[in-house]
Design an enzyme around this catalytic site. Structure first.
Site, PDB file in Angstrom:
ATOM      1  N   ASP A 171      -5.567  -3.248   7.995  1.00  0.00           N
ATOM      2  CA  ASP A 171      -5.069  -4.503   7.421  1.00  0.00           C
ATOM      3  C   ASP A 171      -4.970  -5.573   8.497  1.00  0.00           C
ATOM      4  OD1 ASP A 171      -5.066  -3.433   4.934  1.00  0.00           O
ATOM      5  OD2 ASP A 171      -2.892  -3.459   4.641  1.00  0.00           O
ATOM      6  N   ASN A 204      -6.595  -1.157   3.222  1.00  0.00           N
ATOM      7  CA  ASN A 204      -6.973  -1.510   1.852  1.00  0.00           C
ATOM      8  C   ASN A 204      -7.317  -2.986   1.709  1.00  0.00           C
ATOM      9  OD1 ASN A 204      -3.999  -1.482   2.345  1.00  0.00           O
ATOM     10  ND2 ASN A 204      -3.949  -2.526   0.358  1.00  0.00           N
ATOM     11  N   HIS A 297       4.333   2.791  -1.316  1.00  0.00           N
ATOM     12  CA  HIS A 297       3.125   3.606  -1.096  1.00  0.00           C
ATOM     13  C   HIS A 297       3.436   5.089  -1.003  1.00  0.00           C
ATOM     14  CE1 HIS A 297       0.975  -0.125  -0.635  1.00  0.00           C
ATOM     15  NE2 HIS A 297       1.701  -0.474   0.404  1.00  0.00           N
ATOM     16  N   HIS A 324       0.044   0.380   6.688  1.00  0.00           N
ATOM     17  CA  HIS A 324       0.154   0.341   5.228  1.00  0.00           C
ATOM     18  C   HIS A 324       1.564   0.061   4.727  1.00  0.00           C
ATOM     19  CE1 HIS A 324      -1.717   0.673   1.404  1.00  0.00           C
ATOM     20  NE2 HIS A 324      -1.229   1.849   1.056  1.00  0.00           N
ATOM     21  N   VAL A 325       2.533   0.853   5.123  1.00  0.00           N
ATOM     22  CA  VAL A 325       3.928   0.609   4.735  1.00  0.00           C
ATOM     23  C   VAL A 325       4.486  -0.449   5.669  1.00  0.00           C
ATOM     24  CG1 VAL A 325       6.217   1.597   4.494  1.00  0.00           C
ATOM     25  CG2 VAL A 325       4.221   2.950   3.854  1.00  0.00           C
ATOM     26  N   HIS A 326       5.053  -1.504   5.094  1.00  0.00           N
ATOM     27  CA  HIS A 326       5.486  -2.647   5.893  1.00  0.00           C
ATOM     28  C   HIS A 326       6.891  -2.426   6.444  1.00  0.00           C
ATOM     29  CE1 HIS A 326       2.476  -5.119   3.293  1.00  0.00           C
ATOM     30  NE2 HIS A 326       1.879  -4.318   4.156  1.00  0.00           N
TER      31      HIS A 326
END
Length: 433
Positions: A171, A204, A297, A324-326
């Site tokens: 990302d 993603n 997620h 992915h996980v913020h």
């Protein structure tokens, strides 16, 4: 003996910290980029990446399609006694047409040396420093960057860090189909990415596929070419590289990963070539975390984990970094959901500054394997000191650089005897069809 005691005590103290009491600041807006006209032949969005032993890939974009893919370089300002010519590409995305994207590999280069270089015989001079040949080496780590005020804060903090290589577990730009946002991202990161190698893997938000019209990862693959060919991979979505006694494997969360896939076969082949005497540290980066106690997620990495964790465990991987996980989360050494002294340390660091905000909700009770978790923007630093010890620290964005919010000394699995203990298990997996 005294040093060992101090390190052991430090690990114990840092591992007892869970979720810090901390009031998070408000989100920041997406950055605006005023039009900055440049001559069409001048390089834009310059970034560098490692490209095999003692080589560097220089990537840049020009609006002038006739600009040569030439890099001139040397060890003194303006003293370009070396040069190389590379390749170029471009792509169309609906009504958008990219500039000419240049990729030129230069080298062989001396380790731990500052080089000055110019792209396409035009425009300003840039400089970069090559990584050292041996320990110590420092990695800056930040995933899910985007282009917000928090992104700028993250980059500013990374700029204060004396690091050798930047690792980005997916990302990047958050262009999300708006292709000009790839261009603004390239300009945003150029001051850092042109000076130190950036090694990235896809997330993603890089997919950008449109069924029957646009293939997935077209923009990402065109702009951020990594050393996949140099590492024997058939895809830019997964590859590996060596640097200063560490072997790093960049996996593709969005490439096929089952036991019959090209990625799985490549991973087995790559691991079969790892020599822990030459590269005692073994690291893995991917986008979707396998261990995640955040509500966001949840479970998305389970399929890949079920297939690949046995191989990662048998290979005695020291550290797995994901995005992915913020938010930020760190585990103890774990395997198959349980504490294991021969398992990897898993770190989620998808908190670089994305536009979607932080993932605030965690599952309770906190799993036994989860040591520290906090929903804040920030970046990490991994300093591998020698073949046996590395120091990991995580920094919140709004803290001054000397303030570490989480920290840990990590002992390599080579020094703990786990590599030798699991060698037979690894050989069995590698020899399986």
């Amino acid at each position: 003996m005294e040093l060992k005691f101090v390190l052991t005590a430090f690990v114990f103290i840092s591992a007892t910290v869970t979720t810090a009491e901390y009031i998070r600041p408000q989100p920041r807006r997406t950055l605006e980029f005023p039009w900055d006209p440049k001559p069409s032949s001048h390089p834009q969005q310059v970034h560098i990446s490692l490209a095999g032993d003692s080589h560097m890939r220089v990537t840049w974009i020009t609006d002038d399609e006739s600009s040569p893919s030439v890099v001139e370089y040397g060890t003194s300002p303006g003293g370009y006694n070396c040069g190389a010519e590379g390749e170029s590409t471009s792509y169309r995305y609906l009504f958008y047409r990219s500039g000419k994207i240049h990729h030129t590999v230069i080298g062989p280069l001396e380790h731990d040396t500052v080089y000055f270089y110019r792209c396409g015989r035009q425009g300003p001079e840039f400089e970069f420093k090559t990584p050292p040949a041996q320990f110590p080496i420092t990695f800056a780590v930040a995933g899910d960057l985007g282009q917000t005020g928090w992104t700028k804060s993250t980059l500013d903090h990374i700029g204060q860090c004396k690091y050798d290589v930047h690792l980005l577990p997916g990302d990047l730009s958050y262009a999300d189909y708006m292709q000009h946002r790839w261009d603004t991202f390239g300009e945003l990161v150029q001051p850092l990415a042109s000076a130190r190698p950036w090694m990235v893997t896809q997330g993603n938000h890089e997919k950008e596929s449109i069924p029957l019209i646009m293939d997935a990862f077209q923009s990402y693959n065109a702009r951020w070419k990594m050393p996949f060919e140099e590492s024997g991979s058939n895809s830019n979505l997964y590859y590996s590289f060596d640097v200063a006694g560490a072997h790093l494997i960049m996996l593709g969360s969005y490439a096929d990963y089952d036991e019959y896939s090209d990625q799985y076969r490549w991973l087995k082949d790559d691991l079969s070539k790892v020599d822990r005497k030459k590269t005692p540290w073994l690291l893995v980066l991917l986008h979707v975390p396998w261990y995640n106690s955040n509500e966001a997620h949840q479970g998305e990495g389970d399929g890949m984990m079920a297939i690949m964790e046995p191989l990662v465990y048998a290979a005695s991987v020291d550290l797995v970094l994901a995005g992915h996980v913020h938010a930020y989360e760190r585990s103890i050494r774990v395997n198959n959901g349980k504490p294991d002294p021969c398992g990897a340390v898993y770190i989620t660091i998808g908190d670089g500054g994305n536009k979607e905000g932080l993932a605030h909700k965690y599952k309770n009770p906190q799993p036994d394997w989860s040591v520290f978790r906090e929903a804040s923007f920030g970046h990490g630093e991994l300093k591998i000191v020698n073949s046996t010890h590395a120091f990991w620290s995580w920094h919140r964005n709004d803290d001054d650089e000397p303030v570490r919010s989480d920290q840990l000394w990590i002992t390599s699995l080579v020094s703990s005897g786990c590599v030798a203990e699991k060698s037979r298990e690894l050989r069995k997996i590698l020899m399986s069809p």
